[in-house]
Every structure is written in structure tokens, then in C-alpha cells.
Write a protein that holds these residues in place. Structure first.
Motif, PDB file in Angstrom:
ATOM      1  N   MET A 223     -12.975   0.860   2.318  1.00  0.00           N
ATOM      2  CA  MET A 223     -12.130   1.850   2.021  1.00  0.00           C
ATOM      3  C   MET A 223     -11.689   1.208   0.000  1.00  0.00           C
ATOM      4  SD  MET A 223      -8.220   1.464   3.921  1.00  0.00           S
ATOM      5  CE  MET A 223      -8.377   0.615   4.841  1.00  0.00           C
TER       6      MET A 223
ATOM      7  N   SER B 134     -11.572   3.105  -3.496  1.00  0.00           N
ATOM      8  CA  SER B 134     -10.793   3.413  -4.044  1.00  0.00           C
ATOM      9  C   SER B 134     -10.650   2.224  -6.016  1.00  0.00           C
ATOM     10  CB  SER B 134      -9.563   2.155  -3.771  1.00  0.00           C
ATOM     11  OG  SER B 134      -9.475   2.404  -2.586  1.00  0.00           O
TER      12      SER B 134
ATOM     13  N   TRP C 244      -2.911  -3.828  -5.875  1.00  0.00           N
ATOM     14  CA  TRP C 244      -2.981  -4.085  -6.898  1.00  0.00           C
ATOM     15  C   TRP C 244      -2.365  -2.997  -7.534  1.00  0.00           C
ATOM     16  CZ3 TRP C 244      -6.868  -3.068  -4.074  1.00  0.00           C
ATOM     17  CH2 TRP C 244      -7.677  -1.324  -3.949  1.00  0.00           C
TER      18      TRP C 244
ATOM     19  N   ASN D 284      -3.015  -0.270 -10.687  1.00  0.00           N
ATOM     20  CA  ASN D 284      -4.493  -0.179 -11.484  1.00  0.00           C
ATOM     21  C   ASN D 284      -4.328  -0.166 -12.973  1.00  0.00           C
ATOM     22  OD1 ASN D 284      -5.714   0.611  -9.363  1.00  0.00           O
ATOM     23  ND2 ASN D 284      -4.752   2.861  -9.703  1.00  0.00           N
TER      24      ASN D 284
ATOM     25  N   THR E 131      -4.462  -4.861   2.245  1.00  0.00           N
ATOM     26  CA  THR E 131      -5.575  -4.071   2.039  1.00  0.00           C
ATOM     27  C   THR E 131      -5.591  -2.605   2.432  1.00  0.00           C
ATOM     28  OG1 THR E 131      -6.471  -5.952   2.912  1.00  0.00           O
ATOM     29  CG2 THR E 131      -8.303  -4.259   2.513  1.00  0.00           C
ATOM     30  N   PRO E 132      -4.905  -1.802   2.913  1.00  0.00           N
ATOM     31  CA  PRO E 132      -4.861  -0.247   3.243  1.00  0.00           C
ATOM     32  C   PRO E 132      -4.198  -0.127   2.083  1.00  0.00           C
ATOM     33  CG  PRO E 132      -4.089  -1.552   5.325  1.00  0.00           C
ATOM     34  CD  PRO E 132      -5.159  -2.463   4.444  1.00  0.00           C
ATOM     35  N   LEU E 133      -2.908  -0.600   1.709  1.00  0.00           N
ATOM     36  CA  LEU E 133      -2.114  -0.836   1.498  1.00  0.00           C
ATOM     37  C   LEU E 133      -2.041  -0.647  -0.495  1.00  0.00           C
ATOM     38  CD1 LEU E 133       1.165   0.001   0.850  1.00  0.00           C
ATOM     39  CD2 LEU E 133       1.629  -2.590   0.822  1.00  0.00           C
ATOM     40  N   GLY E 134      -3.096  -1.232  -0.791  1.00  0.00           N
ATOM     41  CA  GLY E 134      -3.707  -1.721  -1.364  1.00  0.00           C
ATOM     42  C   GLY E 134      -4.142  -0.369  -2.306  1.00  0.00           C
ATOM     43  N   ALA E 135      -5.777  -0.014  -1.533  1.00  0.00           N
ATOM     44  CA  ALA E 135      -6.393   1.383  -1.412  1.00  0.00           C
ATOM     45  C   ALA E 135      -5.642   2.581  -1.653  1.00  0.00           C
ATOM     46  CB  ALA E 135      -7.407   1.130   0.020  1.00  0.00           C
ATOM     47  N   MET E 136      -4.624   2.911  -0.960  1.00  0.00           N
ATOM     48  CA  MET E 136      -3.499   3.724  -0.427  1.00  0.00           C
ATOM     49  C   MET E 136      -2.675   4.033  -1.796  1.00  0.00           C
ATOM     50  SD  MET E 136      -1.072   4.575   2.272  1.00  0.00           S
ATOM     51  CE  MET E 136       0.441   4.387   1.485  1.00  0.00           C
ATOM     52  N   ILE E 137      -2.814   3.319  -2.510  1.00  0.00           N
ATOM     53  CA  ILE E 137      -1.582   2.634  -3.767  1.00  0.00           C
ATOM     54  C   ILE E 137      -2.652   3.445  -4.726  1.00  0.00           C
ATOM     55  CG2 ILE E 137      -0.565   2.025  -5.591  1.00  0.00           C
ATOM     56  CD1 ILE E 137       1.072   0.326  -2.999  1.00  0.00           C
ATOM     57  N   SER E 138      -3.129   2.461  -5.087  1.00  0.00           N
ATOM     58  CA  SER E 138      -4.575   3.057  -6.114  1.00  0.00           C
ATOM     59  C   SER E 138      -5.646   4.446  -5.638  1.00  0.00           C
ATOM     60  CB  SER E 138      -5.658   1.567  -5.625  1.00  0.00           C
ATOM     61  OG  SER E 138      -6.652   2.283  -6.254  1.00  0.00           O
ATOM     62  N   ASN E 139      -5.460   4.797  -4.158  1.00  0.00           N
ATOM     63  CA  ASN E 139      -5.866   5.915  -4.245  1.00  0.00           C
ATOM     64  C   ASN E 139      -4.494   7.155  -4.727  1.00  0.00           C
ATOM     65  OD1 ASN E 139      -8.365   4.524  -3.559  1.00  0.00           O
ATOM     66  ND2 ASN E 139      -7.480   5.899  -1.128  1.00  0.00           N
TER      67      ASN E 139
ATOM     68  N   ASP F  16      -2.559   6.525  -6.939  1.00  0.00           N
ATOM     69  CA  ASP F  16      -2.035   6.729  -8.507  1.00  0.00           C
ATOM     70  C   ASP F  16      -3.131   7.044  -8.789  1.00  0.00           C
ATOM     71  OD1 ASP F  16      -1.629   5.089 -10.900  1.00  0.00           O
ATOM     72  OD2 ASP F  16      -3.488   4.363 -11.191  1.00  0.00           O
ATOM     73  N   VAL F  17      -4.975   7.282  -8.822  1.00  0.00           N
ATOM     74  CA  VAL F  17      -5.924   8.293  -9.153  1.00  0.00           C
ATOM     75  C   VAL F  17      -5.542   9.568  -8.777  1.00  0.00           C
ATOM     76  CG1 VAL F  17      -8.458   8.657  -8.909  1.00  0.00           C
ATOM     77  CG2 VAL F  17      -7.638   6.039  -8.462  1.00  0.00           C
TER      78      VAL F  17
ATOM     79  N   ARG G  54      -3.343  10.302 -11.959  1.00  0.00           N
ATOM     80  CA  ARG G  54      -3.916  10.683 -12.802  1.00  0.00           C
ATOM     81  C   ARG G  54      -4.631  11.495 -13.101  1.00  0.00           C
ATOM     82  NH1 ARG G  54      -4.859   4.923 -14.948  1.00  0.00           N
ATOM     83  NH2 ARG G  54      -3.867   3.181 -13.973  1.00  0.00           N
ATOM     84  N   SER G  55      -5.490  11.929 -11.834  1.00  0.00           N
ATOM     85  CA  SER G  55      -6.238  12.894 -12.057  1.00  0.00           C
ATOM     86  C   SER G  55      -5.873  14.342 -12.492  1.00  0.00           C
ATOM     87  CB  SER G  55      -7.602  13.053 -10.444  1.00  0.00           C
ATOM     88  OG  SER G  55      -7.997  12.304 -10.355  1.00  0.00           O
TER      89      SER G  55
ATOM     90  N   LYS H 180      -4.912  14.407 -15.641  1.00  0.00           N
ATOM     91  CA  LYS H 180      -5.964  15.286 -16.628  1.00  0.00           C
ATOM     92  C   LYS H 180      -6.515  16.852 -16.320  1.00  0.00           C
ATOM     93  CE  LYS H 180      -8.728  10.720 -16.459  1.00  0.00           C
ATOM     94  NZ  LYS H 180      -7.970  10.215 -17.380  1.00  0.00           N
TER      95      LYS H 180
END
Lengths: 160, 527
Positions: free
Chosen positions: A18, A22, A112, A114, B302-310, B312-313, B316-317, B320
């Protein structure tokens, strides 16, 4: 954007799919880097050995090999590649110690941000590019110098 | 005539009888001329006692058989008898012919004899009896001298149930009662039939002894004992024993005091040990918590990072996407499809919520991490307010919607401390405050400087602590929360931690109004 050949190559290693997804998404959205992801540090090392790589991002805690050992091996293979560690582990003290031992470019904590991540990567690549350019310039100078030497030799020969 | 003859005969017979009696008598009997004091007659016993023959005795003065120094006494007795008719004198002596002496008791009386007044002196030799008496006396003195050396008071009373008489008292008993120590015991011992009002035979037979202890104004303490026994004659005797037990008592008191002190010390040490133990348990718990937090932080991050990043994506998407949609040619197309507009809005809103949720989650994990101070388990110089804030984040669930926290952070310097331990202190006090507030209430957290120290003050509007409990709240194991709610260790750990930091903790509380805990820490010296 689509001329991938000119774009830098980034390797990301994490045992968690995952996280890879990401990172792929954000980098895919905001950059046109070539992103190569691996869940296995060993496979990543093989890739790095036989390909041009501009930056490596690795997780800290992985079952196969921990991030610090992995990045140490990367340094052995290609010392000029900037190395970034991305960790969810809370033991900052140990992480910092490791950074100094292995000579990391940066340390990023999970979760993190982004924006931070993108800037760090950009800086790393810039550093890499500068080093690369420097190397090229040195090579150019070296080439010019050997050309010069050749010419000098020829001149000498001609004279003698 | 006949009758006179007969009379004469009878008289002769009686005279004969009398003579025989005198001759056989056990005592020496002298007949003395009342006017001349010359011995007229003497019996054989008189010969025996004096060593003179009767012929020698007859004609002697009565005092001639006595030693010269007793002449006066003998004459005096003689005069008295002549005058009054009777008299006696004991302890006189006969100077025997051989020069030795015997002790005699003399009784004398005037009798008419052949128309003459004579004095009959009966003298008994009491030498051997006197010697026996003397011997007895010596023996008594001998024992008295021994008993006088005994360091306890000793007295004997005879016939206590009929006619009590003091038979004996040793020196110690006499000495014990002098001056203002004249004492009821002694008076009773002397005057009353016995110490007890009526020591009946049955009582004496049953108990055999009586004891009492008494203190005197001069500080001395006596133990009095009365013992009873029946002597050979079948009468009850009382033996009084008086002991000065002052030093024994003092020693005993000292021993008791020392014992009490020892007990206090043991209790104190036990308390200290219990506190140390509680602290150790807590330290272990904290270490375990630290490991847990480290693991949890990693697992969550780890999952939180993925979640927050996603997310954010996504945001951002969407940005756009909006860039594309807002182009006039596309916008007009979208306007026709209201559904698309709605869906886009929904995604936008949800991503914002997800971002907030993600940040909150991230903050909690961070606080947890900072609370356990995994990265800083060592002594460090830190900002108190940061510790307070991360602790507040952790107890948020306990306080929210119920307890309002008012922060009044003052301008205070950093403190050198074990940050995770201090966080533990804030946590315990805040949780207590929250539990003390039944429905809704306030907690005021104030920090300020005072006399070279920093003060961290927690004031709550809870139910308060009753006075009788206030002293005990820092004791390990003391809890009012009931089993399962509190361990009774919280505040004892707080106390120990603050003490380890060379700080102090103050408590003020009023039932119904609330409690104030004040932590006073020394200001960090620049390192």
C-alpha cells in the motif's frame, strides 16, 4: 512528460504494497519520474546493480532486510545515489544513529507529508544531477586534457 | 489438855509436812529475820544454788550471797518487802562460794513465824533458761542481720486473723518509709489487722498472696506483696515484701519505647519499600507501554501514511480535475449533468474530512510517542508546556464534552527532568481530576514561577478530598475509587517521581469545591 528516458529513475522499497502504491500515485500525479517499486530489498539491489538509478527510498523495518542494511549495500554499489529512509518506527534516536552511519540524504517519518516528500526527492535528485554534471565536467576536462596531451605528443613528435 | 496435846501434835505434824515441802522444794527458800535481815533458815536447794552449807548460811546477811554490786538492789527489795509485805526482783545473781554466779528470780513475802515477823525469800535458779533465751535472742539477731542485708523490704506479722502483731521488719522495709513517703501501705501494714479489710481464711487459702504496684511523687515505684502462711501453732502469718522496682520499670519503659520506635521505623521502611515497589512496577509498566507504543506507532503509521498520502493524491487530483472542468467547453457540458457536479462536490468534501481525520490520528500517535518519550528516556531539559499538551491530547477522550480545560501557561524556563515521568505525573493528576468531576466541570492548568522554582498547578471543580483522606492520598495502595477503578498507586507514584526530581507537591482541597495540586520543580541549571 512522457519522454521517460530523460527523466530520473527512482527506486522505492517497502514490504507494504500500500505504501508503494501511495508513493507511485503521488509521484505519478506530480512528477514524471520513472518510479520502480520493490517489496523485496534483494530484488531492488539486483535492479540497482544493473540499471541507472538516481535516487532510492526505503522503508526502515522490513522482514527480509532492514532499511539501513539495504541502503548500506546501495552505498557500496553506487555511492553517489542519494538514499532516503521512510520510517514508521518511533525510535528516532536509533534512526538518527543509523543515518549517520550509512550516510543518508534524508529521513522521513510516516505518516509523511506529500509536499515535504516531493521537495526532498527533488533536492535529492538535484544533488544527484549536480554530482552527475560535475562528474561529466570532470570527465570532459579529463577528456580534453588527454586530447591536449595527445596533441602535445603529436607536436613533440613533429618537432623531434 | 488432851485437845491441846492433840493440837500440838497436829501442829507438829503440819510443821513436819511443811519442812519436808521446803526441803524438797525446787526453789531455794530462805527465812530471813525481818528486823536484822539475817538468814534464819535455808533449805537444801539453797545450799545447792549458793554452794554454802546451811550452817554457813544461817547468820549471814541476805545480800552476802549476792555479788557486792547488787547489795543496793537486794537491800531495796528487803525494805520494800518489810514495808509492803511482798516484792519480787528478777535477774539478780548469787555469788556462789566457789566465786561463780547463777541468775535468780526472787520473790519474797512477810510471814509470821513463832510470833516473830520473818521474810520468806523464794529464789529460782533461771541460769539455764536465761541462757536459752539469750541463745534465742542471738539467733534472732543473727537472722535479722542477714535479712537487713537483703535489698528488699521484708516484714512478718503474726496472728493476722485474731491479734495481729508485727513480729519482724528488716532494715530495708523500715528505710523505705521515711519522710513524705509515709505511706498508706505502711500504715495499714502496721495498724490494721491486715492489708485487706478482712482477710478471711478462705480468701487467704484461695489466693495466698496479694500484690499491688504504686508510684510515688519522687518518681520511685514500689511493688508490694503480701503472702500468707499458717505457722506451726495454726495461726496465719503475713509476710510483707516491698520491692523498689523503679529501675526495672524505667528499663521496661525504655524497652517499650525502643520497641515502639522500632515498630515505627519498620513501618516507615515498609512504606518506603512499598513506594519503591510501586515505582518499580510503574517503571516496568512504562517500559512495557513504551515497547507497545513503539510497535503500535509503527503499525499505525504505515497504513496511516498510505491513507493520508492517498487522500492528498485525491485532493490534488481533484484540483487538477477542477482545472480541466473549469475550461469553458467542458464546464458547459458538466452543467448539463447535475449528478457529476454533486459527485465531485462529495469527493471534495469527503477528502477534506479525511484529511482532518488523518491529521488527528497522526497527532494522537505522536502524543502517544512523546508521552512515552521513547526517544528521550534520559534526563533532558524540556519545555513543560509541550509535555502538558501531549498529555492533554491523550486524556482528551476522558475529558471531552464534560470537562473544560483552561490553560494559563506562564513564562517559565525549561526544566531538567525525565520527561516521560513528568508526563506520567500530569496524566495521573488529570485523570484523577476528571474522575473527581461527576457531571460537568473545569480544570485549570496554570504554570508560573515562584521563588526560584516553577509551579505547575492543576485546579479542578471536582468533589474534593475529605480532610481525613488528605494525609493518606500519597500512600501506596490508598484508593477511594473501589476495586477495579483505581490501583491506589497513581498518587504515590506522582509523589515519588516529584521527589526524584527534587521537587515538592502541594495539595489543597475542599469537599464540594474541588482540589488543587501544585507541583513545584527547581528551575533547570544551564548545562
Amino acid at each position: 512528460m512522457d519522454n521517460g528516458k530523460d527523466q530520473p529513475t527512482i527506486i522505492i522499497v517497502d514490504d507494504e504494497e500500500m505504501v508503494l502504491q501511495s508513493l507511485n500515485s503521488i509521484l505519478g500525479l506530480e512528477t514524471s519520474y520513472n518510479v520502480v517499486s520493490h517489496t523485496s530489498p534483494r530484488e531492488a539491489l539486483q535492479y540497482i546493480e544493473s540499471n541507472d538509478v538516481d535516487l532510492v527510498i526505503s522503508d526502515y523495518l522490513m522482514p527480509e532486510m532492514d532499511g539501513i542494511s539495504f541502503l548500506a549495500k546501495v552505498r557500496e554499489l553506487k555511492p553517489q545515489i542519494p538514499r532516503i529512509i521512510l520510517t514508521g518506527y518511533a525510535d528516532k534516536e536509533n534512526a538518527i544513529k543509523a543515518i549517520n552511519e550509512v550516510g543518508l540524504f534524508q529521513y522521513i517519518e510516516k505518516p509523511w507529508d506529500n509536499d515535504d516528500l516531493l521537495i526532498i526527492i527533488r533536492n535529492g535528485l538535484e544533488k544527484q544531477k549536480l554530482l552527475k554534471d560535475l562528474q561529466e565536467k570532470i570527465n570532459e576536462i579529463n577528456g580534453a586534457y588527454s586530447d591536449l596531451q595527445k596533441i602535445q605528443n603529436e607536436i613533440l613528435k613533429t618537432f623531434v | 489438855m488432851f485437845s491441846r496435846k492433840k493440837e500440838m501434835k497436829l501442829l507438829q505434824e503440819s510443821e513436819e509436812k511443811y519442812r519436808k515441802m521446803i526441803e524438797k522444794a525446787y526453789d531455794a527458800i530462805f527465812t530471813v529475820d525481818a528486823s536484822t535481815a539475817k538468814i534464819l533458815e535455808a533449805n537444801p536447794k539453797a545450799e545447792e544454788i549458793t554452794g554454802y552449807a546451811v550452817e554457813e548460811l544461817v547468820g549471814m546477811n541476805v545480800w552476802d550471797v549476792h555479788p557486792p554490786e547488787e547489795e543496793g538492789a537486794v537491800k531495796e527489795l528487803f525494805d520494800r518487802v518489810s514495808e509492803t509485805g511482798v516484792g519480787e526482783c528478777n535477774e539478780l545473781h548469787f555469788l556462789k562460794k566457789d566465786g561463780s554466779q547463777v541468775v535468780v528470780d526472787i520473790s519474797a513475802s512477810v510471814v509470821a513465824y513463832d510470833d516473830k515477823k520473818v521474810i520468806q525469800r523464794i529464789c529460782r535458779d533461771v541460769t539455764s533458761r536465761r541462757e536459752l533465751e539469750k541463745k534465742n535472742e542471738f539467733q534472732r539477731r543473727y537472722y535479722e542481720q542477714i535479712f537487713d542485708l537483703v535489698p528488699i523490704g521484708l516484714g512478718v506479722k503474726k496472728d493476722v486473723d485474731t491479734d495481729p502483731k508485727v513480729d519482724f521488719e528488716n532494715k530495708m522495709l523500715r528505710d523505705m518509709f521515711y519522710g513524705d513517703l509515709e505511706d498508706t501501705f505502711h500504715i495499714r501494714w502496721h495498724q490494721s489487722p491486715a492489708l485487706m479489710a478482712v482477710p478471711t481464711k478462705s480468701y487467704l487459702e484461695e489466693t495466698g498472696a496479694y500484690a499491688e504496684e504504686r508510684s510515688y511523687p519522687d518518681g520511685r515505684i514500689f511493688l508490694f506483696t503480701l503472702n500468707y502462711f499458717m505457722n506451726e501453732e495454726g495461726s496465719w502469718c503475713e509476710v510483707a515484701i516491698a520491692q523498689d522496682i523503679t529501675s526495672r520499670k524505667r528499663l521496661q519503659e525504655k524497652l517499650i519505647k525502643a520497641n515502639e520506635e522500632l515498630e515505627d521505623k519498620v513501618e516507615e521502611r515498609t512504606k518506603e519499600l512499598r513506594q519503591k515497589q510501586a515505582q518499580l512496577i510503574q517503571a516496568e509498566k512504562m517500559a512495557a507501554l513504551g515497547n507497545l507504543v513503539a510497535g503500535v506507532a509503527h503499525e499505525i503509521n504505515t497504513p496511516l501514511g498510505a491513507m493520508i498520502s492517498n487522500n492528498d493524491v485525491t485532493i490534488r487530483s481533484m484540483e487538477k480535475l477542477h482545472g480541466i472542468i473549469d475550461k469553458p467547453e467542458v464546464a458547459s457540458m458538466i452543467h448539463e449533468h447535475e449528478e457529476i457536479q454533486k459527485l465531485l462536490e462529495c469527493i471534495d468534501e469527503m477528502s477534506v474530512v479525511t484529511r482532518t481525520a488523518g491529521r488527528r490520528l497522526s497527532k494522537i500517535v505522536n502524543s502517544l510517542r512523546r508521552f512515552a518519550r521513547l526517544d528521550e528516556a534520559e534526563l533532558d531539559t524540556v519545555n513543560v508546556h509541550e509535555g502538558l499538551d501531549s498529555t492533554l491530547t491523550l486524556v482528551h477522550h476522558e475529558l471531552k464534552n464534560r470537562v473544560e480545560v483552561h490553560k494559563e501557561y506562564g513564562d517559565i524556563p525549561k526544566v531538567t527532568c525525565y520527561p516521560n515521568q513528568l508526563n506520567q505525573v500530569y496524566m495521573n493528576i488529570l485523570v484523577n481530576a476528571s474522575q473527581a468531576i461527576e457531571d460537568k466541570g473545569d480544570v485549570f492548568i496554570r504554570t508560573y514561577q515562584r521563588d526560584g522554582s516553577i509551579v505547575i498547578e492543576f485546579r479542578d471543580s471536582g468533589r474534593g478530598i475529605p480532610k481525613e483522606n488528605l494525609k493518606r492520598i500519597f500512600d501506596p495502595g490508598f484508593t477511594t475509587k473501589g476495586t477495579g477503578v483505581g490501583t491506589g498507586l497513581g498518587l504515590s507514584i506522582v509523589y515519588q517521581i516529584i521527589e526524584d526530581h527534587k521537587g515538592q507537591i502541594e495539595v489543597e482541597s475542599e469537599v464540594g469545591k474541588g482540589s488543587t495540586f501544585r507541583i513545584i520543580l527547581p528551575i533547570a541549571r544551564e548545562r
